[in-house]
Each structure stands twice: as structure tokens, then as C-alpha cells.
Design a protein around this motif. Structure first.
Motif, PDB file in Angstrom:
ATOM      1  N   VAL A  52      38.213  89.195 101.095  1.00  0.00           N
ATOM      2  CA  VAL A  52      39.642  89.140 100.762  1.00  0.00           C
ATOM      3  C   VAL A  52      40.291  90.490 101.108  1.00  0.00           C
ATOM      4  O   VAL A  52      41.401  90.544 101.651  1.00  0.00           O
ATOM      5  N   GLY A  53      39.587  91.585 100.830  1.00  0.00           N
ATOM      6  CA  GLY A  53      40.083  92.921 101.159  1.00  0.00           C
ATOM      7  C   GLY A  53      40.168  93.152 102.660  1.00  0.00           C
ATOM      8  O   GLY A  53      41.141  93.740 103.152  1.00  0.00           O
ATOM      9  N   THR A 102      40.912 101.424 103.221  1.00  0.00           N
ATOM     10  CA  THR A 102      40.565 101.909 104.556  1.00  0.00           C
ATOM     11  C   THR A 102      39.288 102.735 104.517  1.00  0.00           C
ATOM     12  O   THR A 102      38.427 102.605 105.397  1.00  0.00           O
ATOM     13  N   ALA A 103      39.157 103.587 103.508  1.00  0.00           N
ATOM     14  CA  ALA A 103      37.946 104.401 103.376  1.00  0.00           C
ATOM     15  C   ALA A 103      36.718 103.499 103.213  1.00  0.00           C
ATOM     16  O   ALA A 103      35.672 103.745 103.831  1.00  0.00           O
ATOM     17  N   LEU A 104      36.842 102.450 102.410  1.00  0.00           N
ATOM     18  CA  LEU A 104      35.718 101.521 102.235  1.00  0.00           C
ATOM     19  C   LEU A 104      35.388 100.804 103.533  1.00  0.00           C
ATOM     20  O   LEU A 104      34.215 100.583 103.849  1.00  0.00           O
ATOM     21  N   GLU A 105      36.412 100.441 104.292  1.00  0.00           N
ATOM     22  CA  GLU A 105      36.165  99.790 105.578  1.00  0.00           C
ATOM     23  C   GLU A 105      35.408 100.734 106.518  1.00  0.00           C
ATOM     24  O   GLU A 105      34.487 100.320 107.213  1.00  0.00           O
ATOM     25  N   GLN A 106      35.780 102.001 106.505  1.00  0.00           N
ATOM     26  CA  GLN A 106      35.159 102.972 107.400  1.00  0.00           C
ATOM     27  C   GLN A 106      33.798 103.456 106.915  1.00  0.00           C
ATOM     28  O   GLN A 106      32.904 103.700 107.720  1.00  0.00           O
ATOM     29  N   MET A 107      33.623 103.589 105.608  1.00  0.00           N
ATOM     30  CA  MET A 107      32.396 104.155 105.050  1.00  0.00           C
ATOM     31  C   MET A 107      31.365 103.106 104.642  1.00  0.00           C
ATOM     32  O   MET A 107      30.199 103.430 104.479  1.00  0.00           O
ATOM     33  N   GLY A 108      31.805 101.893 104.412  1.00  0.00           N
ATOM     34  CA  GLY A 108      30.902 100.890 103.860  1.00  0.00           C
ATOM     35  C   GLY A 108      30.799 101.069 102.351  1.00  0.00           C
ATOM     36  O   GLY A 108      31.530 101.860 101.759  1.00  0.00           O
ATOM     37  N   PRO A 109      29.894 100.313 101.699  1.00  0.00           N
ATOM     38  CA  PRO A 109      29.749 100.430 100.240  1.00  0.00           C
ATOM     39  C   PRO A 109      29.564 101.894  99.855  1.00  0.00           C
ATOM     40  O   PRO A 109      28.734 102.597 100.430  1.00  0.00           O
ATOM     41  N   SER A 110      30.361 102.347  98.891  1.00  0.00           N
ATOM     42  CA  SER A 110      30.365 103.764  98.543  1.00  0.00           C
ATOM     43  C   SER A 110      30.498 103.980  97.056  1.00  0.00           C
ATOM     44  O   SER A 110      31.176 103.228  96.367  1.00  0.00           O
ATOM     45  N   GLU A 111      29.864 105.059  96.592  1.00  0.00           N
ATOM     46  CA  GLU A 111      30.025 105.450  95.202  1.00  0.00           C
ATOM     47  C   GLU A 111      31.456 105.932  95.001  1.00  0.00           C
ATOM     48  O   GLU A 111      32.083 106.458  95.919  1.00  0.00           O
ATOM     49  N   GLN A 112      31.952 105.745  93.797  1.00  0.00           N
ATOM     50  CA  GLN A 112      33.334 106.115  93.508  1.00  0.00           C
ATOM     51  C   GLN A 112      33.603 107.582  93.797  1.00  0.00           C
ATOM     52  O   GLN A 112      34.680 107.937  94.289  1.00  0.00           O
ATOM     53  N   LYS A 165      26.136 105.447  88.111  1.00  0.00           N
ATOM     54  CA  LYS A 165      27.136 105.507  89.173  1.00  0.00           C
ATOM     55  C   LYS A 165      27.611 104.109  89.544  1.00  0.00           C
ATOM     56  O   LYS A 165      26.858 103.150  89.475  1.00  0.00           O
ATOM     57  N   LYS A 166      28.871 104.029  89.932  1.00  0.00           N
ATOM     58  CA  LYS A 166      29.475 102.765  90.359  1.00  0.00           C
ATOM     59  C   LYS A 166      29.654 102.791  91.873  1.00  0.00           C
ATOM     60  O   LYS A 166      30.066 103.791  92.445  1.00  0.00           O
ATOM     61  N   VAL A 167      29.363 101.664  92.511  1.00  0.00           N
ATOM     62  CA  VAL A 167      29.529 101.508  93.953  1.00  0.00           C
ATOM     63  C   VAL A 167      30.610 100.467  94.199  1.00  0.00           C
ATOM     64  O   VAL A 167      30.594  99.397  93.601  1.00  0.00           O
ATOM     65  N   ALA A 168      31.544 100.808  95.066  1.00  0.00           N
ATOM     66  CA  ALA A 168      32.618  99.883  95.429  1.00  0.00           C
ATOM     67  C   ALA A 168      32.358  99.370  96.835  1.00  0.00           C
ATOM     68  O   ALA A 168      31.804 100.080  97.679  1.00  0.00           O
ATOM     69  N   GLU A 169      32.757  98.122  97.059  1.00  0.00           N
ATOM     70  CA  GLU A 169      32.546  97.504  98.368  1.00  0.00           C
ATOM     71  C   GLU A 169      33.740  96.616  98.692  1.00  0.00           C
ATOM     72  O   GLU A 169      34.250  95.898  97.831  1.00  0.00           O
ATOM     73  N   GLN A 223      34.806  94.795  95.317  1.00  0.00           N
ATOM     74  CA  GLN A 223      33.933  94.509  94.184  1.00  0.00           C
ATOM     75  C   GLN A 223      33.229  95.794  93.800  1.00  0.00           C
ATOM     76  O   GLN A 223      33.049  96.684  94.621  1.00  0.00           O
ATOM     77  N   ARG A 224      32.845  95.869  92.535  1.00  0.00           N
ATOM     78  CA  ARG A 224      32.208  97.077  92.014  1.00  0.00           C
ATOM     79  C   ARG A 224      30.931  96.664  91.305  1.00  0.00           C
ATOM     80  O   ARG A 224      30.893  95.648  90.626  1.00  0.00           O
ATOM     81  N   ARG A 225      29.921  97.479  91.483  1.00  0.00           N
ATOM     82  CA  ARG A 225      28.628  97.218  90.833  1.00  0.00           C
ATOM     83  C   ARG A 225      27.967  98.556  90.515  1.00  0.00           C
ATOM     84  O   ARG A 225      28.379  99.590  91.022  1.00  0.00           O
ATOM     85  N   GLY A 226      26.939  98.493  89.708  1.00  0.00           N
ATOM     86  CA  GLY A 226      26.157  99.696  89.431  1.00  0.00           C
ATOM     87  C   GLY A 226      25.315 100.057  90.650  1.00  0.00           C
ATOM     88  O   GLY A 226      24.901  99.190  91.420  1.00  0.00           O
ATOM     89  N   SER A 227      25.075 101.336  90.829  1.00  0.00           N
ATOM     90  CA  SER A 227      24.243 101.806  91.933  1.00  0.00           C
ATOM     91  C   SER A 227      22.809 101.333  91.733  1.00  0.00           C
ATOM     92  O   SER A 227      22.314 101.274  90.614  1.00  0.00           O
ATOM     93  N   ARG A 228      22.172 101.004  92.817  1.00  0.00           N
ATOM     94  CA  ARG A 228      20.760 100.591  92.739  1.00  0.00           C
ATOM     95  C   ARG A 228      19.843 101.764  92.438  1.00  0.00           C
ATOM     96  O   ARG A 228      18.747 101.587  91.928  1.00  0.00           O
TER      97      ARG A 228
END
Length: 186
Positions: free
Chosen positions: A123-124, A67-77, A115-119, A105-110
Motif C-alpha cells: 500500500v505504501g 522514501t527512506a524506507l523505499e531506498q533503505m529497505g526494512p530499517s530500525e527506527q 528495537k523496532k523495524v519499519a518496512e 508495518q512495524r515489528r520487533g527486530s529479530r
């Protein structure tokens, strides 16, 4: 009486009052203590949530992250950790399980490769859509014993207690107005 003596008398009175309050709680039945009741209500709500959302096998904490990801968008952990009031290690663990199930999905911050960014994935997002009715039922069932007008007041009281004591938590929640941008804009 001197100011210094008056100060000692006042602080002595405060200590006596504190001792009286402590004694009062010690002699209060468990089921009449706020901490006990709050913990029991949490257990009950988790049981209702799990029951209502059983087909999806999702926990309340996982749902909070989604829910936090849905509300915040791609976010650092760390931003997610602060949004849901969960320590960094547990947040990383929950995110790992959600990645395995392809809900995020998780990726490194640009901007900072440490830092890791989750999105949230498609499917989510679909999972959140499927959970909507069950989660609503769990919330409604948690409050069902209260008359409708009292539910609103109860929620207002809960919010007051949590916001007033937020900083005392091991993992204070950062509210929207206080939160720095959670996303990885670059």
C-alpha cells in the motif's frame, strides 16, 4: 612585541571583526538575512508540497520516511531517524501514523527485541507511485523562478551548506557512505 602580546592583539582583532559582522546582520533587513529566507523558502515549499499532494493527505516528513524506507529497505527506527534528520520521538510518532494508514508495518527486530523495524508495505509502495508526479511538481515549482542552469547551481550550494553544517544540527543526517546497515538482516 612578544608572542603572547601578539596573540592577544590578533584575538582582539578577531573579536572586533565578529562584533562588526554581528552589527551588520542586526541592521540588515529581515528579507535580506539567510536564516529568514531559508525559513520562508521552507514554508513555501511545504505549502507547494501539500497543495500538490493534497489528495493523498501526506506531509513532507511522512514522504521522507516512506522514501527512506523505499531506498533503505526494512530499517530500525533509529536508522530512519538518522536518514531523514528527525529526532527519535518524532520519527516514532510519524511511523505510528503511517502504520495506522497501512503504508508501513512495524515489528520487533529479530536480533534485538527492544528495537523496532519499519518496512514499506505494498500500500505504501502504491502511494509513492501516486505521489511521484505531485512531488516532482512541488520541487519544480519551488525552483521555477530560477533559470535552469541556476537551479543546478542553487542545489549544489544548498548541498554544500547542509553538508558543511550537518553536525551542528540537533539531528544530523547520516549519509549513505557513513550510515551503518539500516536493515534487520536476520
Amino acid at each position: 612585541m612578544t608572542t603572547r602580546a601578539r596573540g592577544r592583539t590578533q584575538s582582539g582583532a578577531a573579536a572586533d571583526a565578529d562584533a562588526g559582522e554581528a552589527s551588520q546582520w542586526r541592521h540588515t533587513a529581515l528579507d535580506a538575512r539567510p536564516g529568514f529566507l531559508i525559513r520562508r523558502l521552507h514554508q513555501i515549499h511545504v505549502a507547494l508540497f501539500v497543495e500538490e499532494c493534497a489528495p493523498e493527505g501526506i506531509t513532507p516528513v511522512q514522504y521522507s520516511i516512506l522514501t527512506a524506507l523505499e531506498q533503505m529497505g526494512p530499517s530500525e527506527q533509529i536508522a530512519l531517524s538518522r536518514a531523514v534528520g528527525l529526532d527519535r520521538a518524532n520519527t516514532a510518532d510519524v511511523i505510528g501514523r503511517l502504520v495506522e494508514r497501512r503504508f508501513i508495518q512495524r515489528r520487533g527486530s529479530r536480533t534485538d527485541k527492544r528495537k523496532k523495524v519499519a518496512e514499506l508495505t505494498d500500500v505504501g509502495r502504491a502511494l509513492l507511485g501516486r505521489l511521484e508526479t505531485g512531488v516532482a511538481r512541488a520541487h519544480e515549482r519551488t525552483l521555477a523562478a530560477l533559470p535552469p542552469a541556476d537551479r543546478k547551481q542553487f542545489m549544489a550550494y544548498l548541498l554544500t551548506l547542509v553538508e558543511t553544517n550537518n553536525e551542528l544540527s540537533r539531528t544530523p543526517v547520516m549519509r549513505e557512505g557513513k550510515r551503518k546497515a539500516g536493515g534487520d538482516e536476520s
